[in-house]
Scaffold this active site. Structure first.
Site, PDB file in Angstrom:
ATOM      1  N   HIS A 140       1.080  -1.221  -0.142  1.00  0.00           N
ATOM      2  CA  HIS A 140      -0.165  -0.409  -0.201  1.00  0.00           C
ATOM      3  C   HIS A 140       0.883   1.326   0.104  1.00  0.00           C
ATOM      4  O   HIS A 140       0.532   2.285  -0.075  1.00  0.00           O
ATOM      5  CB  HIS A 140      -0.768   0.154   0.926  1.00  0.00           C
ATOM      6  CG  HIS A 140      -1.703  -0.653   1.244  1.00  0.00           C
ATOM      7  ND1 HIS A 140      -2.579  -1.513   0.770  1.00  0.00           N
ATOM      8  CD2 HIS A 140      -2.462  -2.466   1.936  1.00  0.00           C
ATOM      9  CE1 HIS A 140      -4.034  -2.365   0.348  1.00  0.00           C
ATOM     10  NE2 HIS A 140      -3.535  -2.720   1.457  1.00  0.00           N
ATOM     11  N   ASP A 177      -3.002 -10.342  -2.462  1.00  0.00           N
ATOM     12  CA  ASP A 177      -3.525 -10.064  -1.036  1.00  0.00           C
ATOM     13  C   ASP A 177      -5.485  -9.452  -1.281  1.00  0.00           C
ATOM     14  O   ASP A 177      -5.275  -8.910  -2.520  1.00  0.00           O
ATOM     15  CB  ASP A 177      -2.871  -7.984  -0.689  1.00  0.00           C
ATOM     16  CG  ASP A 177      -3.042  -8.193   0.333  1.00  0.00           C
ATOM     17  OD1 ASP A 177      -2.719  -8.767   1.443  1.00  0.00           O
ATOM     18  OD2 ASP A 177      -4.055  -7.846   0.438  1.00  0.00           O
TER      19      ASP A 177
END
Ligand code: ZN
Length: 377
Positions: A140, A177
């Site tokens: 992220h 993910d």
């Protein structure tokens, strides 16, 4: 075949505080533990040892990434901010939900460096493929701030290291993910030599990125947002129909995988129902694709996965698929989730995959120079 493996005790020392799952404690929120806690990783590492898997892996020592390694991806101001906050007791990576304690800077360097070390083991032929069980996660983090528990973009840093030190040019990053790999995509947004593929639960986190029609500035971002409730078939079919063909068209010299286990049936943050069988199947397909495309060069870097009890068994299945070694441990949780009615592909999920397949094929048409027969390759 041989599989490299990175784990360092200090990954468990990354301190995410006493927040209540997602949020800082205070007011009505009783202090507890962050979802992003050491247990899912230490118990994964523990199972790797207790199962005997460790004896069939090539231990690759973790080492800290250098500041120069980090600065190929992140801004000097961001690096300095993390370094300063870490030295003065801790802080937050950028979104108010990514706390870190004292010493996090050094551990984040070790996390990025562990991914580099795994990449080096593969590029030098010490291992055919590798798994870096690192923490904190990375996918992220964007260039100038962290978010979603991520401090530094581990995989992006390893990709740029491989380009700087091993003459690698084209790299594909596959992210399974449950959350969108927004950071990795943003780092390589205008880079036509990096294909980023993300399979994630639609609009989970971040809620405003990872749409099916987002292909990045260079047109080499492939997003496969899946509806909540997907099981093993949706994930394995996404890899078979969309990801593997895209990898063949792109013909990378190295495949990196953002390996998050938060699409598992037991995860507190995702709303998917993938089991160890699903992770095993995806990995087997990626191993095969890597052999056909880039001499087996496949490097996985650990991301999310917040069930302390189940993440280890999903991870062990991935290591078995990478190494070809069957520990015989199996998945004790199969008794609970293996026959879930949510595994077979539904018509609605099939429609989403068809759309993703169609988009992936159009990306190929937009980039004919990147076909495997390209004279530059
Ligand atoms: Zn995640």
């Amino acid at each position: 075949m041989s599989t490299g493996y990175v784990w360092h005790e200090q990954y468990a020392w990354h301190d995410t505080g006493t927040g209540a799952g997602l949020l800082p404690a205070g007011g009505p929120l009783q202090p507890f533990a962050n979802f992003e806690s050491p247990e899912s990783k230490t118990r994964f590492a523990g199972l790797v040892e207790v199962s005997g898997m460790l004896d069939h892996l090539v231990r690759v020592p973790a080492r800290p990434a250098t500041e120069a390694d980090v600065l190929r991806v992140h801004t000097p101001a961001y690096l300095d901010r993390i370094k300063t906050a870490s030295a003065s007791g801790g802080g937050d990576a950028g979104d108010g939900m990514s706390p870190f304690g004292a010493g996090a800077y050094e551990i984040a360097l070790l996390s990025a460096g562990g991914t580099i070390a795994a990449t080096e083991a593969v590029l030098t032929g010490r291992a055919e493929n590798a798994y870096a069980l690192v923490r904190p996660p990375g996918h992220h983090a964007v260039r100038d701030h962290g978010m979603g528990y991520c401090l530094f973009s581990n995989i992006s840093i390893a990709v740029e290291w491989a380009r700087a030190h091993h003459g690698i040019r084209r790299v594909a990053v596959v992210d399974y993910d449950v959350h969108h790999g927004n950071g990795t995509q943003s780092v390589f947004d205008d880079d036509a030599d990096v294909l980023t593929v993300s399979i994630h639960q639609e609009r989970l986190f971040p809620q405003d990125t990872g749409a099916m029609d987002d292909h990045g500035k260079a047109g080499t971002a492939l997003n496969i947002p899946l509806p909540a409730g997907c099981g093993n078939d949706a994930y394995t079919e996404a890899v078979r129909r969309v990801v593997v063909p895209a990898l063949h068209r792109f013909a990378p010299e190295l495949i990196m995988v953002a390996s998050g286990f938060d699409a598992s049936a037991a995860d507190p943050l995702g709303r998917m129902t993938v089991t160890s069988a699903g992770y095993r199947s995806m990995t087997e397909q990626l191993v095969q694709a890597a052999r056909e495309i880039c001499s087996g060069r496949l490097v996985m870097s650990h991301e999310g996965g917040y069930s302390p009890v189940y993440t280890p068994f999903c991870g062990l299945a991935v290591l078995e698929a990478l190494s070809g070694h069957d520990t015989g441990v199996g998945d004790p949780f199969d008794v609970t989730w293996a026959n879930s009615p949510q595994h077979p592909l539904t018509p609605a999920q099939d429609t989403v995959l068809r759309e993703a397949q169609d988009i992936a094929e159009r990306l190929q048409l937009a980039l004919p120079e990147r076909a495997p027969t390209d004279s530059r390759s």
